[in-house]
Scaffold this motif. Sequence first.
Motif, PDB file in Angstrom:
ATOM      1  N   ILE A   1      43.975  40.047  39.648  1.00 21.25           N
ATOM      2  CA  ILE A   1      43.991  41.248  38.806  1.00 21.25           C
ATOM      3  C   ILE A   1      45.364  41.906  38.878  1.00 21.25           C
ATOM      4  CG2 ILE A   1      43.074  43.592  38.574  1.00 21.25           C
ATOM      5  CD1 ILE A   1      40.331  42.351  39.456  1.00 21.25           C
ATOM      6  N   ALA A   2      45.876  42.094  40.076  1.00 20.09           N
ATOM      7  CA  ALA A   2      47.196  42.711  40.225  1.00 20.09           C
ATOM      8  C   ALA A   2      48.268  41.883  39.521  1.00 20.09           C
ATOM      9  CB  ALA A   2      47.538  42.877  41.708  1.00 20.09           C
ATOM     10  N   ASP A   3      48.211  40.576  39.683  1.00 20.16           N
ATOM     11  CA  ASP A   3      49.194  39.702  39.040  1.00 20.16           C
ATOM     12  C   ASP A   3      49.100  39.783  37.521  1.00 20.16           C
ATOM     13  OD1 ASP A   3      49.979  38.937  41.569  1.00 20.16           O
ATOM     14  OD2 ASP A   3      48.914  37.015  41.519  1.00 20.16           O
ATOM     15  N   GLU A   4      47.883  39.825  36.988  1.00 17.29           N
ATOM     16  CA  GLU A   4      47.704  39.883  35.536  1.00 17.29           C
ATOM     17  C   GLU A   4      48.122  41.236  34.963  1.00 17.29           C
ATOM     18  OE1 GLU A   4      46.988  38.101  31.912  1.00 17.29           O
ATOM     19  OE2 GLU A   4      47.094  37.183  33.901  1.00 17.29           O
ATOM     20  N   VAL A   5      47.858  42.324  35.671  1.00 19.91           N
ATOM     21  CA  VAL A   5      48.335  43.637  35.230  1.00 19.91           C
ATOM     22  C   VAL A   5      49.856  43.600  35.133  1.00 19.91           C
ATOM     23  CG1 VAL A   5      48.616  46.064  35.914  1.00 19.91           C
ATOM     24  CG2 VAL A   5      46.368  44.985  36.048  1.00 19.91           C
TER      25      VAL A   5
END
Length: 173
Positions: free
Chosen positions: A156-160
Amino acid sequence: MHIHVATYDSSSDLEGLEFALDVASVTGGDLRVVHVLRPPDDADTTGRDAPARDSDPAAPEAGPPDTSRPNQAGATDDSGSGLRMVPARDRDAVAASERILSDASRLATDSGIPVETELLFGDPVEAIVSFATADEASLIVVERPRASRRDDARGIADEVMRRAPMPVVVVPA
């Protein structure tokens, strides 16, 4: 500087908030702490929640909530009745999320930083990015758990970071 601190699901270590508080104190910025609960696998993923029933004593009262942003808690139904919507999910998860937001607000207020909080429902990446964009955030701060913790949260952090049109700081948690 308008800083969004994004958390999701039912827990947060608040390392991201501590970092954002430091940035806000140096820049004179303000914070918007956003917590996102994702729907259960069998839930409607359109961002709409189930309407409150009159027989539900824990349901919020009807009222004119702010529906200017997608997937926001308190959205009204399409009938124009002003019926306040409540999440079709476990109330314990909502209560835990509200505690996270309350703790974050208290920490920011104690630091003298202006803060607002929002509880959103839906896909964490979509909710974080779309809400920050609509709110014209200058920066998103999001936590990224270490390798031994929750691979989905790391994603999630990487995609944000990939999808956000504004700078994103990823804080290890």
